[in-house]
Design a protein around this motif. Structure first.
Motif, PDB file in Angstrom:
ATOM      1  N   ARG A  38       0.832  -1.195   0.000  1.00 46.32           N
ATOM      2  CA  ARG A  38       0.000   0.000   0.000  1.00 46.32           C
ATOM      3  C   ARG A  38       0.868   1.247   0.000  1.00 46.32           C
ATOM      4  NH1 ARG A  38      -4.734   1.183   0.234  1.00 46.32           N
ATOM      5  NH2 ARG A  38      -5.418  -0.952   0.614  1.00 46.32           N
ATOM      6  N   GLN A  39       0.472   2.221  -0.833  1.00 44.36           N
ATOM      7  CA  GLN A  39       1.143   3.506  -0.806  1.00 44.36           C
ATOM      8  C   GLN A  39       0.161   4.595  -1.200  1.00 44.36           C
ATOM      9  OE1 GLN A  39       4.221   4.235  -3.754  1.00 44.36           O
ATOM     10  NE2 GLN A  39       3.371   2.688  -5.125  1.00 44.36           N
ATOM     11  N   SER A  40       0.393   5.773  -0.680  1.00 45.22           N
ATOM     12  CA  SER A  40      -0.352   6.975  -1.023  1.00 45.22           C
ATOM     13  C   SER A  40       0.676   8.090  -1.076  1.00 45.22           C
ATOM     14  CB  SER A  40      -1.436   7.254   0.025  1.00 45.22           C
ATOM     15  OG  SER A  40      -2.102   8.471  -0.246  1.00 45.22           O
ATOM     16  N   ARG A  41       1.098   8.413  -2.294  1.00 41.10           N
ATOM     17  CA  ARG A  41       2.241   9.318  -2.439  1.00 41.10           C
ATOM     18  C   ARG A  41       1.970  10.364  -3.509  1.00 41.10           C
ATOM     19  NH1 ARG A  41       7.665   6.131  -3.403  1.00 41.10           N
ATOM     20  NH2 ARG A  41       8.451   8.256  -3.207  1.00 41.10           N
ATOM     21  N   GLN A  42       2.495  11.540  -3.286  1.00 39.97           N
ATOM     22  CA  GLN A  42       2.515  12.585  -4.295  1.00 39.97           C
ATOM     23  C   GLN A  42       3.963  13.008  -4.505  1.00 39.97           C
ATOM     24  OE1 GLN A  42      -0.198  11.979  -1.820  1.00 39.97           O
ATOM     25  NE2 GLN A  42       0.302  14.063  -1.210  1.00 39.97           N
ATOM     26  N   GLN A  43       4.262  13.363  -5.741  1.00 35.02           N
ATOM     27  CA  GLN A  43       5.642  13.725  -6.053  1.00 35.02           C
ATOM     28  C   GLN A  43       5.638  14.746  -7.183  1.00 35.02           C
ATOM     29  OE1 GLN A  43       8.692  10.584  -5.892  1.00 35.02           O
ATOM     30  NE2 GLN A  43       9.193  11.091  -8.004  1.00 35.02           N
ATOM     31  N   GLU A  44       6.607  15.651  -7.158  1.00 32.01           N
ATOM     32  CA  GLU A  44       6.729  16.614  -8.245  1.00 32.01           C
ATOM     33  C   GLU A  44       7.073  15.875  -9.538  1.00 32.01           C
ATOM     34  OE1 GLU A  44       6.121  19.936  -8.024  1.00 32.01           O
ATOM     35  OE2 GLU A  44       5.508  19.445  -5.969  1.00 32.01           O
ATOM     36  N   LEU A  45       6.433  16.304 -10.625  1.00 30.33           N
ATOM     37  CA  LEU A  45       6.734  15.741 -11.937  1.00 30.33           C
ATOM     38  C   LEU A  45       7.669  16.725 -12.626  1.00 30.33           C
ATOM     39  CD1 LEU A  45       6.176  13.478 -13.964  1.00 30.33           C
ATOM     40  CD2 LEU A  45       4.196  14.768 -14.754  1.00 30.33           C
ATOM     41  N   ASN A  46       8.960  16.532 -12.410  1.00 31.48           N
ATOM     42  CA  ASN A  46       9.946  17.488 -12.892  1.00 31.48           C
ATOM     43  C   ASN A  46      10.281  17.214 -14.355  1.00 31.48           C
ATOM     44  OD1 ASN A  46      10.348  18.859 -10.380  1.00 31.48           O
ATOM     45  ND2 ASN A  46      11.482  17.069  -9.661  1.00 31.48           N
ATOM     46  N   LEU A  47      10.134  18.234 -15.162  1.00 32.96           N
ATOM     47  CA  LEU A  47      10.495  18.159 -16.571  1.00 32.96           C
ATOM     48  C   LEU A  47      11.616  19.174 -16.817  1.00 32.96           C
ATOM     49  CD1 LEU A  47       6.873  18.006 -18.024  1.00 32.96           C
ATOM     50  CD2 LEU A  47       8.457  16.102 -17.701  1.00 32.96           C
ATOM     51  N   PRO A  48      12.859  18.782 -16.491  1.00 32.57           N
ATOM     52  CA  PRO A  48      13.943  19.761 -16.444  1.00 32.57           C
ATOM     53  C   PRO A  48      14.369  20.309 -17.798  1.00 32.57           C
ATOM     54  CG  PRO A  48      14.796  17.544 -16.124  1.00 32.57           C
ATOM     55  CD  PRO A  48      13.286  17.435 -16.129  1.00 32.57           C
ATOM     56  N   LYS A  49      14.153  19.574 -18.876  1.00 31.36           N
ATOM     57  CA  LYS A  49      14.554  20.084 -20.177  1.00 31.36           C
ATOM     58  C   LYS A  49      13.670  19.495 -21.260  1.00 31.36           C
ATOM     59  CE  LYS A  49      18.125  16.566 -21.025  1.00 31.36           C
ATOM     60  NZ  LYS A  49      19.521  16.342 -21.410  1.00 31.36           N
ATOM     61  N   MET A  50      13.563  20.239 -22.350  1.00 34.60           N
ATOM     62  CA  MET A  50      12.764  19.793 -23.484  1.00 34.60           C
ATOM     63  C   MET A  50      13.497  18.670 -24.226  1.00 34.60           C
ATOM     64  SD  MET A  50      10.003  21.788 -23.603  1.00 34.60           S
ATOM     65  CE  MET A  50       9.428  21.886 -25.297  1.00 34.60           C
ATOM     66  N   ASN A  51      12.731  17.956 -25.039  1.00 34.25           N
ATOM     67  CA  ASN A  51      13.284  16.977 -25.971  1.00 34.25           C
ATOM     68  C   ASN A  51      13.986  15.828 -25.267  1.00 34.25           C
ATOM     69  OD1 ASN A  51      12.468  18.642 -28.257  1.00 34.25           O
ATOM     70  ND2 ASN A  51      14.108  20.004 -27.593  1.00 34.25           N
ATOM     71  N   SER A  52      13.317  15.302 -24.241  1.00 22.69           N
ATOM     72  CA  SER A  52      13.836  14.138 -23.533  1.00 22.69           C
ATOM     73  C   SER A  52      12.680  13.387 -22.897  1.00 22.69           C
ATOM     74  CB  SER A  52      14.853  14.556 -22.462  1.00 22.69           C
ATOM     75  OG  SER A  52      14.236  15.378 -21.492  1.00 22.69           O
ATOM     76  N   LEU A  53      12.918  12.122 -22.568  1.00 24.05           N
ATOM     77  CA  LEU A  53      11.945  11.301 -21.866  1.00 24.05           C
ATOM     78  C   LEU A  53      12.276  11.314 -20.377  1.00 24.05           C
ATOM     79  CD1 LEU A  53      11.676   8.216 -24.267  1.00 24.05           C
ATOM     80  CD2 LEU A  53       9.933   9.958 -23.866  1.00 24.05           C
ATOM     81  N   VAL A  54      11.326  11.761 -19.585  1.00 20.91           N
ATOM     82  CA  VAL A  54      11.518  11.908 -18.142  1.00 20.91           C
ATOM     83  C   VAL A  54      10.703  10.838 -17.425  1.00 20.91           C
ATOM     84  CG1 VAL A  54      11.173  13.441 -16.170  1.00 20.91           C
ATOM     85  CG2 VAL A  54      11.912  14.372 -18.371  1.00 20.91           C
ATOM     86  N   PRO A  55      11.294  10.093 -16.469  1.00 16.26           N
ATOM     87  CA  PRO A  55      10.529   9.064 -15.752  1.00 16.26           C
ATOM     88  C   PRO A  55       9.336   9.662 -14.994  1.00 16.26           C
ATOM     89  CG  PRO A  55      12.883   8.795 -15.373  1.00 16.26           C
ATOM     90  CD  PRO A  55      12.709  10.119 -16.058  1.00 16.26           C
ATOM     91  N   VAL A  56       8.186   9.000 -15.148  1.00 14.01           N
ATOM     92  CA  VAL A  56       6.995   9.336 -14.369  1.00 14.01           C
ATOM     93  C   VAL A  56       6.888   8.388 -13.181  1.00 14.01           C
ATOM     94  CG1 VAL A  56       4.473   9.514 -14.413  1.00 14.01           C
ATOM     95  CG2 VAL A  56       5.811  10.281 -16.389  1.00 14.01           C
TER      96      VAL A  56
END
Length: 209
Positions: free
Chosen positions: A102-120
């Motif tokens: 069980r988990q209940s978590r919130q996290q910032e979805l950081n998109l530090p730069k354009m033109n890349s795949l960022v882990p969600v």
């Protein structure tokens, strides 16, 4: 290569992937019949998550919320704004009940730069610090403003890819996919993609089949 354009779910353990809107002051209630990780990604506005175990969390734009929900539970999403509509993506991924945590978590979805795949989020076996879920799927977000050819290398060639374009237009293995459309790809070890509009973004999920 096999593909389906704008396909219907489920796809592997991905049960739901919806782009939804919730008017100001409104709520939506969902009932769960199996072990599920609920993933909420607000694109604009913010939402309050509440479930039948009294868990409660606020998820805002540029955040991701992951909530592990088991069979027999219910949860609701509430737009607490009095004036602004909430636009969000909701995913349900079926979990392995034998190893359900069980988990209940919130996290910032950081998109530090354009033109890349960022882990969600990462799969349950990952040794990274990324947000993890209760199964072997993983997800990335791509935000692009240049149209050069890019590639994604699957972690396991027996997995499938499920892609949902948030905005703009892309080609995936030469298949055109526009905003709020989806495509699934199987029998690939590498998938090529290219932006064909001025800018765009998408979610890419690698999922065991």
């Amino acid at each position: 290569m096999n593909f389906q354009h704008d396909m219907h779910l489920p796809f592997g353990n991905l049960k739901i992937l919806n782009a939804e809107k919730l008017s100001a002051g409104k709520k939506v209630l969902s009932f769960i019949e199996e072990f599920i990780d609920v993933i909420i990604i607000p694109l604009s506005g913010s939402l309050v998550y509440k479930d039948s175990l009294s868990n409660k969390a606020m998820i805002e734009t540029n955040q991701i919320g992951v909530f592990s929900v088991q069979e027999g539970m219910a949860y609701e999403l509430v737009n607490v704004s009095e004036s602004a509509e909430a636009d969000f993506v909701q995913l349900w991924l079926k979990s392995d009940g034998d190893f359900f945590m069980r988990q209940s978590r919130q996290q910032e979805l950081n998109l530090p730069k354009m033109n890349s795949l960022v882990p969600v989020f990462a799969n349950k076996s990952s040794n990274t610090a990324d947000l993890k879920i209760n199964n072997d799927a993983c997800c990335f977000m791509g935000v692009y403003n240049q149209n050069k050819l890019e590639s994604y290398n699957l972690k396991n060639s027996e997995n499938g890819l499920f892609i949902f374009v948030l905005d703009g237009k892309f080609k995936f293995q030469s298949n055109l996919v526009q905003a709020r459309e989806r495509i699934s790809l199987t029998e690939n070890s590498v998938v090529d993609f290219q932006l064909v509009s001025s800018q765009g973004s998408f979610l890419l999920l690698e999922i065991p089949l």
